[in-house]
Each structure stands twice: as C-alpha cells, then as structure tokens.
Scaffold this active site. Structure first.
Site: not given
Length: 403
Positions: A232, A235, A255, A353
C-alpha cells in the site's frame, strides 16, 4: 530573465546533495523550498524546476560542459551555465561563472542531439534495455518520459464530486480541466501549490497521476467487500479503493514500511475514509493469516519505476542493472505468496509503474504457468505507455481465481 543570486545558490546546493551525496531529488527540493520565507511562489518554482531540469538532463549537460562526476562546485556552476545558455538566459557577471562559450555550447548540443543516449540523457544500459524490450516504441517513450509531468488531482468522491471540486478550486483561482476517460480526474492548467488550498485541507482531493487512477477501477470492487492492498505504501490507491467502495466493507492496507502506513492513516483521516485498516507486514505470518479470505487483492508491486521518470528523474541515475534482476525475483515471490489471499471467485490485480514487459506481462505469464497460478484465469490487462497516454507509464493485469 534576471537571475537572482540566492536562488541560483540554492539550486547549486541542491544539485550537490543529489549528485554527490546520493540524496533524493524530491526530498532535497522540499527542504530547499523552506530555505527562505521571503521567497514567493515564482522564486520557489524557479528553484524546484531548475533543480529537476538539471537532474533530468545531467548526462547531456555534463557531456557539453566536459565535466565528470563527482561534480566539484565549479563543475556544478558549469552545468548551470549550460542549462541557462540553452534556455537563452544571459549569464550575470558573477565570479562563480567562468566565461561561457555560448556558440560552442549550442554547437555541441546540436551534435549530441543526434545520439539518443545523450539526447535523452540516459545511462547506456537503460537505453539498451529500453530498445531491447520496447523496440521501435522506445524512441518516443523515453522522449515522453523526459517531459515534465502534469499535475493531476483525484476528486475524493466520499466528500465531493469532480464537478463540484472544479468549481471550488476555481473559487481559489485554480483552473482545471477534465480528462476524457478518467472519471474522477482533474488536470491543472497551470502548475501551482494545491496543498495550501482550503479544499485540500478539507480532504476533497488527492494528487494522483491519471495512470495511477486507472488501477483501483481495474480491480472491479463493490461496496461491502474485503479488499487487501498488499503493497500500500502511503496509500494513494487504498484511498481510491475506499472511495469506490463508498466506505462500506474493508480495505486492509499492508506494507513493510511503518512510516508509510502512518502517512496513510493521516491521509485517511483527512479524506474521511473510515474503512481502511493498516497492517504492518513483519513476517510471512501476516500474509498467511489472510489466505483465502479476500474478495479482491491489489498487488502494486515494487518495480524499476521506469514509467514514472517524469516525476522522479533522479531514478535514472540511481537505478542499477543488479537492482532490476533482484526486483524481478521479488515481484515473482510476491505474486506467488500474496495471490493465496484471494478466495475462490475473487479477483487480483497485479500492477507496476514500469514500462518493461519483463516486469509486467512476462511476470503474469510466468505466474500463470506455475502451480499457484493455475488456479487463476487471465481476464485482461492494460499497458499504458507515456507517449500514448500523456501520463505515467503503467501496467495492470486482472486475474480471477477459479471457483
């Protein structure tokens, strides 16, 4: 444009910390902006943007200036002189600035612009890797990843609507526009500090890139479900999930970093997201407790981050080939272990990403060929490249566990 000594000195100090002391650019810039209370927004904008620009184009500027790392103070001034010259800024007569051969700088720039690794200012190995994995798309992609990222907001639908948010921002003299295909997003027309606005303090929006906003929607969540956001961080996506679930059900944000989860708690309070529970991952036990118990799992996996170079240009210089090998093993392990939390009939999204197939579709393919992965069906995936979307590079795959 007239250069102000105290602003330029701040830039040089920042570059010294980033290039020679290994500090992270965003942290350095954050600190620099608090350096002088008398600076207005234009002054702070100059410091932040100049630091980021020189970090982004480090290899190109260093080649033009004929300086090598570690950069001494004098070298940093030479990099600055190259930046200013290429922008058509007249350099002041300061003792730190040696006579600058304007024509030679421009000539050298034209020469080097014919060679991609200099033109796009990237390490050789990243250039080779990009071409190897993306082929002809690499040229356009790396060029797009060197542009400044736009500022995109996500309306917090627990407290407002996108239209209402737009008009509230207008009242604070901030103009935004809608982005087609992104239901909760607003893009700033002009860069400004949105964190000082009343609407931000009231928790009506978060700053979140448009590509990142696609991930929570991809997970197909319903109010009342139990969702686990396994990596996370601070968040951003957990908050989006809570909003999509209308605060009904449960979002378990996990996490390995406690400080990030603390930041998430703070953000959740501001956003009025009451259905988020944070859990620190201290051992595999924390994961095993949830085996077979989640309706939805989000694995926003740690990755190279090559899709977000626009906002983290210093990552180009910090990233190493051996880190990439290591992170791919981590991704495979996370997929293998965390996927066991999904209950039969539940769904999982694997996201990064990164723009590299080796971190994305290849990881999903490998997972599906293993024993754990055989319990899942591939539903769909989405590859987001920066030069096609105008936003961060991202990947997301939706899998469903067989009933």
């Amino acid at each position: 444009m007239r250069l102000h000594r105290n602003l330029v000195f701040a830039v040089i100090d920042g570059l010294h910390q980033i290039f020679n002391e290994g500090a992270y650019a965003d942290k350095v810039v954050q600190k620099l902006l608090k350096r002088d209370k008398r600076w207005g927004s234009r002054d702070r904008g100059f410091v932040a943007e100049t630091v980021y620009e020189i970090v982004r184009w480090k290899r190109l500027y260093a080649e033009i200036a004929e300086v090598k790392e570690p950069f001494h103070r004098e070298n940093l001034w030479r990099l600055f002189a190259v930046w200013a010259t290429l922008r058509g800024i007249t350099l002041p007569d300061w003792k730190q600035i040696v006579p600058t051969p304007t024509r030679r700088i421009k000539g050298r720039f034209d020469e080097l612009s014919k060679i991609r690794k200099f033109k796009e200012s990237i390490p050789d190995w990243i250039d080779q890797l990009g071409e190897q994995e993306l082929g002809k798309l690499w040229d356009n992609e790396i060029s797009s990843l060197n542009e400044q990222a736009p500022v995109v907001l996500r309306a917090n639908t627990l407290k407002t609507t996108r239209d209402k948010l737009r008009s509230l921002l207008e009242d604070e003299n901030i103009d935004t526009e809608f982005i087609k295909g992104y239901p909760d997003a607003l893009q700033l027309i002009e860069r400004t500090n949105v964190f000082s606005t009343e609407v931000f303090k009231k928790g009506l929006f978060e700053v979140q890139d448009a590509s990142s906003q696609l991930v929570a929607n991809f997970l197909d969540v319903q109010p009342g479900q139990r969702i686990v956001d396994t990596c996370a961080g601070a968040g951003g996506k957990s908050l989006h999930l809570a909003a999509l679930m209308e605060n009904k059900g449960q979002v378990i944000a996990m996490d390995i970093y406690e400080n990030k989860l603390k930041e998430l708690k703070r953000r959740a309070r501001r956003d009025g997201a009451h259905n988020i529970e944070t859990r620190l991952i201290e051992s595999t036990k924390d994961i095993k407790k949830l085996y077979g118990k989640a309706d939805r799992i989000l694995i926003d996996a740690p990755c190279s981050g090559l899709g977000v170079l626009r906002r983290n240009p210093d990552a180009k210089w910090k990233l190493q080939p051996e880190f990439l090998d290591k992170i791919k093993n981590t991704q495979a392990e996370i997929l293998e272990n965390y996927s066991k939390m999904v209950k039969p009939g539940g769904k999982l999204v694997y996201a990064t990403c990164s723009i590299l197939p080796s971190e994305n579709q290849n990881q999903v393919k490998n997972f599906l060929s293993k024993e754990t992965g055989e319990e899942f069906i591939f539903i769909k995936d989405k590859k987001v490249l920066s030069h096609q979307s105008g936003y961060d590079g991202f990947y997301m795959a939706l899998l469903e566990k067989k009933s």
